[in-house]
Design a protein around this motif. Structure first.
Motif, PDB file in Angstrom:
ATOM      1  N   ASP A  59       0.805  -1.228   0.000  1.00  0.00           N
ATOM      2  CA  ASP A  59       0.000   0.000   0.000  1.00  0.00           C
ATOM      3  C   ASP A  59       0.836   1.274   0.000  1.00  0.00           C
ATOM      4  OD1 ASP A  59      -2.368  -1.337  -0.123  1.00  0.00           O
ATOM      5  OD2 ASP A  59      -2.891  -1.113   1.986  1.00  0.00           O
ATOM      6  N   THR A  60       2.043   1.221   0.521  1.00  0.00           N
ATOM      7  CA  THR A  60       2.837   2.451   0.615  1.00  0.00           C
ATOM      8  C   THR A  60       3.930   2.554  -0.451  1.00  0.00           C
ATOM      9  OG1 THR A  60       4.334   1.441   2.253  1.00  0.00           O
ATOM     10  CG2 THR A  60       2.427   2.690   3.089  1.00  0.00           C
ATOM     11  N   GLN A  61       4.455   1.419  -0.903  1.00  0.00           N
ATOM     12  CA  GLN A  61       5.553   1.470  -1.870  1.00  0.00           C
ATOM     13  C   GLN A  61       5.075   1.521  -3.316  1.00  0.00           C
ATOM     14  OE1 GLN A  61       8.585  -1.526  -1.241  1.00  0.00           O
ATOM     15  NE2 GLN A  61       8.691  -1.126   0.965  1.00  0.00           N
ATOM     16  N   TYR A  62       3.861   1.017  -3.564  1.00  0.00           N
ATOM     17  CA  TYR A  62       3.402   0.932  -4.952  1.00  0.00           C
ATOM     18  C   TYR A  62       2.208   1.820  -5.266  1.00  0.00           C
ATOM     19  CZ  TYR A  62       6.501  -3.083  -4.948  1.00  0.00           C
ATOM     20  OH  TYR A  62       7.608  -3.880  -4.823  1.00  0.00           O
ATOM     21  N   VAL A  63       1.683   2.512  -4.250  1.00  0.00           N
ATOM     22  CA  VAL A  63       0.470   3.287  -4.465  1.00  0.00           C
ATOM     23  C   VAL A  63       0.684   4.424  -5.465  1.00  0.00           C
ATOM     24  CG1 VAL A  63       0.833   4.949  -2.586  1.00  0.00           C
ATOM     25  CG2 VAL A  63      -1.496   4.306  -3.255  1.00  0.00           C
ATOM     26  N   HIS A  64       1.913   4.882  -5.623  1.00  0.00           N
ATOM     27  CA  HIS A  64       2.181   5.951  -6.588  1.00  0.00           C
ATOM     28  C   HIS A  64       2.676   5.422  -7.927  1.00  0.00           C
ATOM     29  CE1 HIS A  64       2.422   8.683  -2.901  1.00  0.00           C
ATOM     30  NE2 HIS A  64       1.345   9.021  -3.581  1.00  0.00           N
ATOM     31  N   ASP A  65       2.731   4.112  -8.062  1.00  0.00           N
ATOM     32  CA  ASP A  65       3.000   3.524  -9.378  1.00  0.00           C
ATOM     33  C   ASP A  65       1.777   3.798 -10.252  1.00  0.00           C
ATOM     34  OD1 ASP A  65       2.980   1.436 -11.531  1.00  0.00           O
ATOM     35  OD2 ASP A  65       4.806   0.776 -10.512  1.00  0.00           O
TER      36      ASP A  65
END
Length: 284
Positions: A59-65
């Protein structure tokens, strides 16, 4: 005695649930039965596989992908959320899901979806997850209006939260005697009729029973909350819920706010540990 864990959905608010589940794993607390809706189902899968921290990373590492949420999945799949990216690419390539541990775990695992034709809840067991195919989890997270229905075994399904957002009654029907219920709305939250009726009646014109399910959703939801309260008063359930409205909605992508919600979930679960242990202490 059969113990159960009930996990509400809520899109990105589900990171609150991740915090709760990580504390349960830290304390080696497990259940005979886990039932999840939408994001709750995905988070429940990582709990069953014993992968502490995985939900937080996803949820935190890929949410801005660009493939996770927003314009890119809308253009490619007519969906706000990139379900293929979330349920295929991430678990198979970027942050590996432990499928072996998931299937080896003896807990029952149930995913809630809503049948697009009938507007009724359907409950899929672990046997409907084949190999690395998370189509069932995708279906449970297919938000009507924002995501097309997901086809599975010849039928189309939408987000399970439409028909059964907090599936406490189904957990009881499946034989659970004691329940830990994790919600993503505050304890005093009361659902009101949907405000976007004009939009969903137009978008879902081919699915009249889905329209009816959305019309009645607030009634079903509030009845589930009343059941949660009754079970807690009877000593048959512990309910963990935010003290106040989380600072993020189902589409929220602010990393600091997501982290805040995660740590709120951890804090609330730690405060509830004594009650959870008491709930489970009667287990035969």
């Amino acid at each position: 005695m059969k113990t159960g864990l009930v996990l509400e959905g809520g899109g990105m608010r589900g990171i609150y649930t991740v915090g709760v589940l990580d504390v349960l794993l830290d304390n080696n607390i497990h259940f005979d039965y886990v039932i999840g809706v939408s994001a709750g189902a995905g988070n429940g899968a990582s709990y069953i596989s014993g992968q502490r921290g995985r939900g937080f990373r996803v949820d935190t590492q890929y949410v801005h992908d660009k493939r996770y949420i927003g314009i890119d999945p809308i253009l490619h799949n007519k969906s706000v959320f990139g379900l293929d990216f979330i349920y295929d690419t991430i678990p198979q390539e970027l942050d590996p899901f432990d499928y072996d541990a998931f299937f080896a775990d003896k807990s029952e695992f149930v995913t809630v979806v809503t049948d697009a034709e009938t507007g009724k809840a359907v409950y899929f067991g672990k046997d409907k997850i084949h190999g690395k195919d998370f189509t069932v989890l995708k279906a449970s997270a297919a938000l009507p209006m924002f995501t097309p229905p997901v086809e599975f075994e010849g039928r189309k399904y939408f987000d399970g939260g439409v028909a059964d957002s907090v599936p406490v009654q189904h957990a009881l029907d499946d034989g659970c005697d004691r329940l830990l219920i994790v919600r993503t709305r505050p304890r005093d939250y009361v659902k009101k009729p949907e405000r976007m009726r004009a939009a969903y009646t137009r978008i879902l014109k081919d699915y009249p029973n889905m329209i009816a399910a959305l019309d009645n959703r607030y009634i079903v939801y509030n009845e589930s909350l009343a059941l949660c309260d009754r079970l807690q008063k009877e000593g048959r359930a512990v309910v963990i819920a935010p003290e106040y409205a989380l600072p993020i909605d189902k589409f929220g992508t602010d990393k600091e706010k997501l982290e805040h919600c995660y740590y709120e979930g951890m804090r609330d679960c730690k405060h509830a540990l004594e009650n959870i242990e008491a709930l489970l202490s009667d287990k035969a």
